[in-house]
Design an enzyme around this catalytic site. Structure first.
Site, PDB file in Angstrom:
ATOM      1  N   GLU A   1      18.459  59.275  16.035  1.00 27.09           N
ATOM      2  CA  GLU A   1      16.712  58.931  15.786  1.00 27.09           C
ATOM      3  C   GLU A   1      16.705  57.759  14.838  1.00 27.09           C
ATOM      4  O   GLU A   1      17.317  57.612  13.857  1.00 27.09           O
ATOM      5  CB  GLU A   1      16.016  60.235  15.042  1.00 27.09           C
ATOM      6  CG  GLU A   1      14.831  59.995  14.996  1.00 27.09           C
ATOM      7  CD  GLU A   1      14.072  61.160  14.380  1.00 27.09           C
ATOM      8  OE1 GLU A   1      12.749  61.478  14.555  1.00 27.09           O
ATOM      9  OE2 GLU A   1      14.771  62.195  13.824  1.00 27.09           O
TER      10      GLU A   1
ATOM     11  N   ARG B   1      21.189  68.643  15.346  1.00 26.95           N
ATOM     12  CA  ARG B   1      20.335  67.546  14.891  1.00 26.95           C
ATOM     13  C   ARG B   1      20.628  67.399  13.377  1.00 26.95           C
ATOM     14  O   ARG B   1      19.693  66.656  12.554  1.00 26.95           O
ATOM     15  CB  ARG B   1      18.991  67.454  15.130  1.00 26.95           C
ATOM     16  CG  ARG B   1      18.772  67.178  16.745  1.00 26.95           C
ATOM     17  CD  ARG B   1      17.361  67.046  16.977  1.00 26.95           C
ATOM     18  NE  ARG B   1      16.427  66.508  16.080  1.00 26.95           N
ATOM     19  CZ  ARG B   1      16.174  65.428  15.483  1.00 26.95           C
ATOM     20  NH1 ARG B   1      16.663  64.339  16.209  1.00 26.95           N
ATOM     21  NH2 ARG B   1      15.109  65.039  14.531  1.00 26.95           N
TER      22      ARG B   1
ATOM     23  N   ASN C   1      11.943  65.906   1.808  1.00 26.86           N
ATOM     24  CA  ASN C   1      10.577  65.576   2.004  1.00 26.86           C
ATOM     25  C   ASN C   1       9.516  66.492   1.528  1.00 26.86           C
ATOM     26  O   ASN C   1       9.491  67.741   1.914  1.00 26.86           O
ATOM     27  CB  ASN C   1      10.024  65.443   3.631  1.00 26.86           C
ATOM     28  CG  ASN C   1       8.788  64.699   3.770  1.00 26.86           C
ATOM     29  OD1 ASN C   1       7.975  64.164   3.001  1.00 26.86           O
ATOM     30  ND2 ASN C   1       8.505  64.236   5.158  1.00 26.86           N
TER      31      ASN C   1
ATOM     32  N   ASP D   1      11.515  59.760   6.389  1.00 27.16           N
ATOM     33  CA  ASP D   1      11.856  60.821   5.315  1.00 27.16           C
ATOM     34  C   ASP D   1      13.155  60.807   4.919  1.00 27.16           C
ATOM     35  O   ASP D   1      13.733  61.529   3.899  1.00 27.16           O
ATOM     36  CB  ASP D   1      11.116  62.374   5.483  1.00 27.16           C
ATOM     37  CG  ASP D   1      12.150  63.020   6.426  1.00 27.16           C
ATOM     38  OD1 ASP D   1      12.706  62.284   7.392  1.00 27.16           O
ATOM     39  OD2 ASP D   1      11.863  64.302   6.515  1.00 27.16           O
TER      40      ASP D   1
ATOM     41  N   HIS E   1      18.876  63.702  13.123  1.00 30.25           N
ATOM     42  CA  HIS E   1      17.395  63.381  12.563  1.00 30.25           C
ATOM     43  C   HIS E   1      17.447  62.262  11.782  1.00 30.25           C
ATOM     44  O   HIS E   1      18.537  61.713  11.186  1.00 30.25           O
ATOM     45  CB  HIS E   1      16.979  64.502  11.545  1.00 30.25           C
ATOM     46  CG  HIS E   1      15.533  64.193  10.779  1.00 30.25           C
ATOM     47  ND1 HIS E   1      14.381  64.306  11.240  1.00 30.25           N
ATOM     48  CD2 HIS E   1      15.371  64.046   9.496  1.00 30.25           C
ATOM     49  CE1 HIS E   1      13.559  64.167  10.496  1.00 30.25           C
ATOM     50  NE2 HIS E   1      14.132  63.831   9.314  1.00 30.25           N
TER      51      HIS E   1
ATOM     52  N   HIS F   1       8.521  71.085  17.624  1.00 27.65           N
ATOM     53  CA  HIS F   1       8.169  71.323  16.309  1.00 27.65           C
ATOM     54  C   HIS F   1       8.149  72.631  15.819  1.00 27.65           C
ATOM     55  O   HIS F   1       7.177  73.053  15.184  1.00 27.65           O
ATOM     56  CB  HIS F   1       7.073  70.053  15.490  1.00 27.65           C
ATOM     57  CG  HIS F   1       7.409  69.914  14.314  1.00 27.65           C
ATOM     58  ND1 HIS F   1       6.863  70.259  13.242  1.00 27.65           N
ATOM     59  CD2 HIS F   1       8.410  68.902  13.993  1.00 27.65           C
ATOM     60  CE1 HIS F   1       7.212  69.629  12.231  1.00 27.65           C
ATOM     61  NE2 HIS F   1       8.168  68.699  12.586  1.00 27.65           N
TER      62      HIS F   1
ATOM     63  N   HIS G   1      10.264  56.094  18.743  1.00 30.74           N
ATOM     64  CA  HIS G   1       9.127  57.336  18.778  1.00 30.74           C
ATOM     65  C   HIS G   1       7.805  56.479  19.398  1.00 30.74           C
ATOM     66  O   HIS G   1       7.272  55.485  18.795  1.00 30.74           O
ATOM     67  CB  HIS G   1       8.572  57.718  17.239  1.00 30.74           C
ATOM     68  CG  HIS G   1       9.539  58.603  16.735  1.00 30.74           C
ATOM     69  ND1 HIS G   1       9.087  59.612  16.053  1.00 30.74           N
ATOM     70  CD2 HIS G   1      10.929  58.778  16.783  1.00 30.74           C
ATOM     71  CE1 HIS G   1      10.431  60.355  15.764  1.00 30.74           C
ATOM     72  NE2 HIS G   1      11.428  59.739  16.153  1.00 30.74           N
TER      73      HIS G   1
END
Length: 401
Positions: free
Chosen positions: A338, A282, A37, A315, A311, A211, A122
């Site tokens: 996810e 992750r 990304n 992206d 993850h 984050h 989400h």
């Protein structure tokens, strides 16, 4: 069978993706995701200039040897660009191997360890009241696990809160700037989860992404304040370069910890896993060197009671999602996957056989990965520059985004 061609395809059906398509002399093809990304062209150039010439004439069945050749032979090892490029090759070769065998890739990894892959969605909104409605919509669709993010009073923008149905943080050609306040954040987040538990009860699995924005002691304070609400995890509480920081967090809270979407190799997470400083790792197919290397990471994690939590934001292309599902289905220490839905345009570019039902994703039974790239559709969506934001404190100091 020999590799005769490898094409690097860059397309932007709503966001940029880099895909490697490997072609053999027997007409069997395989695809791999190489998306990084906001640094997509760096990986595309690495593949085009340095990797593709090495692939021509190689035996596609020699997956492990090819992985070692590209990793050990590079000398300048590791890093997100190198490992994303290796991942694309590795994933495409697993796709080819599955097609040659006439089996979905998960069968080549040992077969099913579960009937479906539990995913989390989400739920994000600007306020507590509006995020409750978002959570309700996910529950109505059968989700059993939901990541919850809200706007923070006093801050104009917040990571993870989207303006539309499809969240895309890379929102401009040059980075936009966000403003951050840890004090506002630490005051607000426990209020969010108190309301969520009040509305939805104790059994819905809840997650939250910090984050990388806190120090270890701040993250410990957050984890302790969230203990009454029994989160499945808090994600990326601190920057992971200082892994000793996770030990400090561990000493002060029992809230589970998840980290690793920016990790590239097993060495990035070795200490965190072997010292049992985290609960979920992750790492994902595209950023951690492909299926071959991701399986090594998860096998190490299994020895130390650490589960997967890969993850899976948008992206990553549907090629990576398909590959992740085959790994998720096979490994014994799966935790969560996810899952963010792609745009309809993305789904047209990447036709796939995986599907969602009642909180689970299923990879399908097609030989290989069960995903492809429609190159004609891809050509209709040319690359456009898109950068991730940067973050500053209220006094202007640069901070982690």
């Amino acid at each position: 069978m020999r590799i005769t061609e490898a094409r690097v395809i860059v397309t932007c059906p709503g966001r940029n993706f880099v895909t490697l398509k490997i072609v053999t002399d027997e007409g069997v093809t395989g695809v791999g995701d190489a998306t990084l990304n906001s640094r997509e062209l760096a990986v595309a150039a690495y593949l085009t200039e340095h990797v593709v010439p090495l692939l021509i004439g190689r035996d596609p069945a020699r997956i492990e040897d090819t992985w070692q050749y590209l990793y050990r032979g590079a000398y300048w090892r590791r890093g997100p660009v190198t490992m994303s490029a290796i991942a694309a090759v590795d994933t495409a070769l697993w796709d080819i191997k599955g097609k040659v065998a006439g089996l979905p890739v998960y069968q080549l990894l040992g077969g099913r360890s579960r009937s479906g892959v539990t995913v989390y969605g989400h739920a994000n909104a600007s306020s507590i009241e509006s995020v409750l409605a978002e959570i309700s919509s996910y529950v109505d669709r059968g989700y059993q696990a939901i990541r919850v993010q809200t706007g923070i009073p006093g801050l104009e923008s917040t990571y993870g809160v989207s303006a539309g149905a499809h969240y895309e943080p890379a929102d401009a050609a040059l980075p936009t700037e966000n403003v951050w306040s840890t004090a506002h954040y630490l005051d607000h987040v426990p209020r969010v989860f108190a309301r969520v538990r009040e509305e939805f009860g104790p059994t819905l699995r809840l997650l939250h992404d910090v984050h990388h924005r806190l120090t270890p002691i701040e993250a410990a304070r957050l984890g302790r304040s969230l203990e009454p609400y029994a989160l499945t995890w808090i994600e990326d509480p601190v920057p992971a370069e200082l892994q000793e920081g996770f030990r400090l967090i561990r000493q002060h809270t029992t809230t589970p910890l998840a980290v690793g979407e920016v990790f590239n190799t097993i060495w990035d997470c070795q200490e965190l896993i072997t010292s049992q400083l985290i609960d979920y790792i992750r790492t994902t197919v595209v950023h951690a060197g492909g299926i071959t290397h991701l399986r090594r990471i998860f096998d190490l994690a299994a020895l130390y009671h650490v589960r997967s939590g890969s993850h899976g934001a948008t992206d990553l292309s549907p090629v990576c999602m398909a590959a992740a599902l085959h790994v998720d289905l096979a490994i014994p220490n799966f935790g969560l996957q996810e899952y963010m839905r792609h745009t309809p345009a993305t789904d047209e570019v990447f036709p796939h056989s995986y599907w969602f039902e009642d909180g689970y994703l299923h990879p399908g039974e097609e030989p290989g990965l069960g995903v492809d790239i429609d190159e004609e559709q891809a050509a209709r969506h040319p690359y456009r520059p898109a950068s991730l934001p940067v973050n500053r404190l209220q006094d202007g100091t640069m901070h982690n985004w």
